[in-house]
Each structure stands twice: as C-alpha cells, then as structure tokens.
Design a protein around this motif. Structure first.
Motif, PDB file in Angstrom:
ATOM      1  N   UNK A 101      10.819  14.720 101.364  1.00 10.78           N
ATOM      2  CA  UNK A 101       9.975  15.025 102.528  1.00 10.78           C
ATOM      3  C   UNK A 101       9.055  13.851 102.835  1.00 10.78           C
ATOM      4  N   UNK A 102       8.437  13.287 101.803  1.00 13.16           N
ATOM      5  CA  UNK A 102       7.533  12.168 102.018  1.00 13.16           C
ATOM      6  C   UNK A 102       8.283  10.944 102.522  1.00 13.16           C
ATOM      7  N   UNK A 103       9.464  10.707 101.970  1.00 12.69           N
ATOM      8  CA  UNK A 103      10.272   9.569 102.415  1.00 12.69           C
ATOM      9  C   UNK A 103      10.694   9.744 103.863  1.00 12.69           C
ATOM     10  N   UNK A 104      11.118  10.959 104.225  1.00 20.08           N
ATOM     11  CA  UNK A 104      11.511  11.237 105.597  1.00 20.08           C
ATOM     12  C   UNK A 104      10.336  11.048 106.555  1.00 20.08           C
ATOM     13  N   UNK A 105       9.153  11.515 106.141  1.00 18.75           N
ATOM     14  CA  UNK A 105       7.971  11.373 106.987  1.00 18.75           C
ATOM     15  C   UNK A 105       7.623   9.908 107.213  1.00 18.75           C
ATOM     16  N   UNK A 106       7.718   9.108 106.159  1.00 16.12           N
ATOM     17  CA  UNK A 106       7.405   7.688 106.276  1.00 16.12           C
ATOM     18  C   UNK A 106       8.383   7.009 107.227  1.00 16.12           C
ATOM     19  N   UNK A 107       9.665   7.330 107.109  1.00 16.86           N
ATOM     20  CA  UNK A 107      10.665   6.736 107.996  1.00 16.86           C
ATOM     21  C   UNK A 107      10.398   7.145 109.441  1.00 16.86           C
ATOM     22  N   UNK A 108      10.091   8.435 109.646  1.00 10.83           N
ATOM     23  CA  UNK A 108       9.878   8.933 111.008  1.00 10.83           C
ATOM     24  C   UNK A 108       8.673   8.284 111.678  1.00 10.83           C
ATOM     25  N   UNK A 109       7.600   8.110 110.922  1.00 13.93           N
ATOM     26  CA  UNK A 109       6.357   7.595 111.501  1.00 13.93           C
ATOM     27  C   UNK A 109       6.237   6.074 111.464  1.00 13.93           C
ATOM     28  N   UNK A 110       7.053   5.412 110.649  1.00 15.30           N
ATOM     29  CA  UNK A 110       6.934   3.963 110.504  1.00 15.30           C
ATOM     30  C   UNK A 110       8.216   3.220 110.869  1.00 15.30           C
ATOM     31  N   UNK A 111       9.223   3.901 111.389  1.00 22.93           N
ATOM     32  CA  UNK A 111      10.504   3.246 111.652  1.00 22.93           C
ATOM     33  C   UNK A 111      10.367   2.081 112.640  1.00 22.93           C
ATOM     34  N   UNK A 112      11.225   1.054 112.471  1.00 23.22           N
ATOM     35  CA  UNK A 112      12.150   0.851 111.356  1.00 23.22           C
ATOM     36  C   UNK A 112      11.402   0.375 110.113  1.00 23.22           C
ATOM     37  N   UNK A 113      11.784   0.909 108.965  1.00 25.95           N
ATOM     38  CA  UNK A 113      11.061   0.616 107.733  1.00 25.95           C
ATOM     39  C   UNK A 113      12.062   0.343 106.618  1.00 25.95           C
ATOM     40  N   UNK A 115      13.192  -0.133 102.463  1.00 25.71           N
ATOM     41  CA  UNK A 115      12.980   0.634 101.238  1.00 25.71           C
ATOM     42  C   UNK A 115      11.726   0.149 100.510  1.00 25.71           C
ATOM     43  N   UNK A 116      11.528  -1.177 100.490  1.00 25.47           N
ATOM     44  CA  UNK A 116      10.346  -1.720  99.815  1.00 25.47           C
ATOM     45  C   UNK A 116       9.072  -1.239 100.494  1.00 25.47           C
ATOM     46  N   UNK A 117       9.091  -1.133 101.818  1.00 27.91           N
ATOM     47  CA  UNK A 117       7.914  -0.668 102.549  1.00 27.91           C
ATOM     48  C   UNK A 117       7.651   0.817 102.284  1.00 27.91           C
ATOM     49  N   UNK A 118       8.739   1.605 102.161  1.00 30.67           N
ATOM     50  CA  UNK A 118       8.584   3.021 101.816  1.00 30.67           C
ATOM     51  C   UNK A 118       7.924   3.156 100.450  1.00 30.67           C
ATOM     52  N   UNK A 119       8.390   2.352  99.503  1.00 34.14           N
ATOM     53  CA  UNK A 119       7.830   2.414  98.148  1.00 34.14           C
ATOM     54  C   UNK A 119       6.377   1.952  98.127  1.00 34.14           C
ATOM     55  N   UNK A 120       6.040   0.970  98.972  1.00 32.26           N
ATOM     56  CA  UNK A 120       4.654   0.497  99.035  1.00 32.26           C
ATOM     57  C   UNK A 120       3.729   1.584  99.573  1.00 32.26           C
ATOM     58  N   UNK A 121       4.191   2.322 100.582  1.00 34.94           N
ATOM     59  CA  UNK A 121       3.376   3.388 101.162  1.00 34.94           C
ATOM     60  C   UNK A 121       3.231   4.555 100.195  1.00 34.94           C
ATOM     61  N   UNK A 122       4.337   4.959  99.558  1.00 37.70           N
ATOM     62  CA  UNK A 122       4.284   6.090  98.632  1.00 37.70           C
ATOM     63  C   UNK A 122       3.628   5.731  97.314  1.00 37.70           C
ATOM     64  N   UNK A 186      -1.565  20.769 103.830  1.00 40.21           N
ATOM     65  CA  UNK A 186      -2.716  21.317 103.133  1.00 40.21           C
ATOM     66  C   UNK A 186      -3.784  20.252 102.960  1.00 40.21           C
ATOM     67  N   UNK A 187      -4.782  20.538 102.170  1.00 45.89           N
ATOM     68  CA  UNK A 187      -5.914  19.629 102.027  1.00 45.89           C
ATOM     69  C   UNK A 187      -5.636  18.461 101.103  1.00 45.89           C
ATOM     70  N   UNK A 188      -4.450  18.444 100.477  1.00 49.43           N
ATOM     71  CA  UNK A 188      -4.120  17.319  99.616  1.00 49.43           C
ATOM     72  C   UNK A 188      -3.972  16.053 100.440  1.00 49.43           C
ATOM     73  N   UNK A 189      -4.310  14.932  99.875  1.00 46.42           N
ATOM     74  CA  UNK A 189      -4.196  13.667 100.587  1.00 46.42           C
ATOM     75  C   UNK A 189      -2.737  13.308 100.775  1.00 46.42           C
ATOM     76  N   UNK A 190      -2.465  12.476 101.779  1.00 49.76           N
ATOM     77  CA  UNK A 190      -1.102  12.080 102.081  1.00 49.76           C
ATOM     78  C   UNK A 190      -0.693  10.874 101.255  1.00 49.76           C
ATOM     79  N   UNK A 191       0.624  10.612 101.198  1.00 44.10           N
ATOM     80  CA  UNK A 191       1.114   9.506 100.378  1.00 44.10           C
ATOM     81  C   UNK A 191       0.602   8.169 100.873  1.00 44.10           C
ATOM     82  N   UNK A 192       0.367   7.214  99.914  1.00 42.55           N
ATOM     83  CA  UNK A 192      -0.011   5.909 100.372  1.00 42.55           C
ATOM     84  C   UNK A 192      -0.771   5.045  99.384  1.00 42.55           C
TER      85      UNK A 192
END
Length: 213
Positions: A101-113, A115-122, A186-192
């Motif tokens: 879910x987090x990977x999909x969200x990162x791709x959707x909001x940051x595309x084109x992205x 793999x290294x950028x996904x890992x940096x954000x997460x 929820x109130x949890x912080x987002x990945x990053x």
C-alpha cells in the motif's frame, strides 16, 4: 481538378444520432476503455467521435451507468452511488500488505519514481515481491528510464489503477485532509523518515508530504 481539403467527402457522414449509437455500441462491447482516437478509427469517414462521445455522456447523466473518463480513454461504468448493488459477498478480497500500500501510494503521488526513490521515501528496502504484486495487479507499470547513471527504470500507475479507484487522472488523487475525513488515514505518521531493518518489520514512520496536493 485537384480536390482540396475543404472539399466535401465522397460520402456524407451519418447523422449525429447515428454516430452516437455507434460510439455507444463500441464502448459497450469494449473490454478496456477506448480512446477518442480509437473511436475515430472505427467510425465511418466524416464522423466526429469527440462530439458523438460528448452527446453520449450527456445522455447517460443521472442514469444507472455512466460514460466515464479513464486517463485518456472512456468506458461505461456503474454510477458511484449504486456500486453497493454490484457487490458479491462470495468474491475473495485480496488485501495488500502495508508495504504494498505504501509503495503504491508513493508511486501514485510521486510518479515517475525509481525503486531507489521509493526506498528513500519509505526508509526501508522494497522487496521484489512487493513490486511484483503491484505489477501483477496491473496497477503499476514500468515507465521510462531515467537519464542518470545506471539508467534506472521508473514506475507509474496504470489506467487500470485509475479505473479501479474511479479517477480520471492521477491529479484527482485525494489530499491528506480528504483521506483523514474519509477515515482512510489514521493519526499515524506517513512513510518517509524512520528507517527500518527490512520490508516486513516496518515501524511507525515519520511525517512527510506524501499525500499533500
């Protein structure tokens, strides 16, 4: 005598009502959303696919099914307020892991992205299985390679992803406040920010602008 571009075609185009019927038939039978360019190729010479499509969309406003835009294409879809009638309790729901879910969200909001950028954000490594699952669902596809050392491939969301979530384009993705108001966040912080050991042992990450519009 040479025929000019402004000269009338040899055969008159069908009436607009008939063009609308043709577009309706094509969209109804199509397995995937159809672009205006594809409609134009299928219709007889002289037809205006875009205008016929516009007439068809207006005619289906307020009906049980609608003609909706999916990326650059169009398709018949059930009206959003009637979606609950289409549910089948026997359908097995495949839940995505939190990592997916987090990977999909990162791709959707940051595309084109990449793999290294996904890992940096997460803040964690992305397992091959996570990417493969999203590719198998056809919600994510490979994009163009970056013009940087190693020419890394990028990832982008697909029209199937947009269609599944009822979006015309990625610009229609909800913002942070909308997600919280809908109870989807929820109130949890987002990945990053907070790093973790691996993909399956993910702690509560820090706040980022992932869902900002």
């Amino acid at each position: 005598m040479t025929r000019t571009d402004d000269a009338p075609s040899l055969f008159a185009a069908p009436p607009m009502a008939e063009q609308e019927r043709m577009v309706e038939a094509i969209l109804f039978a199509a397995f995937e959303p159809v672009t205006v360019a594809e409609l134009s190729r299928r219709l007889p010479p002289g037809c205006d696919a875009a205008e016929a499509l516009a007439h068809l969309r207006r005619r289906y406003e307020g009906r049980g099914v609608r003609v909706v835009r999916v990326g650059d294409a169009y398709a018949f879809r059930t009206a959003p307020d009637l979606g609950h009638l289409m549910r089948n309790e026997q359908v097995e729901i495949r839940k995505l892991s939190r990592a997916a879910i987090e990977t999909l969200a990162i791709i959707a909001y940051h595309q084109p992205v990449t793999r290294a950028e996904i890992e940096e954000i997460r803040g964690v490594a992305v397992s091959r299985g996570t990417i493969d699952q999203l590719l198998d669902l056809e919600w994510v596809r490979l994009g163009r390679r970056r013009m940087s050392p190693g020419r890394p491939v990028t990832f982008v969301v697909t029209e199937r992803f947009l269609d599944h979530f009822g979006l015309e384009s990625a610009r229609d993705l909800p913002g942070l406040r909308e997600l919280r108001a809908a109870g989807l966040l929820d109130s949890r912080a987002m990945p990053g920010s907070a790093p973790a050991a691996d993909d399956d042992d993910l702690p509560d990450p820090g706040q980022s602008d992932l869902f900002q519009t």
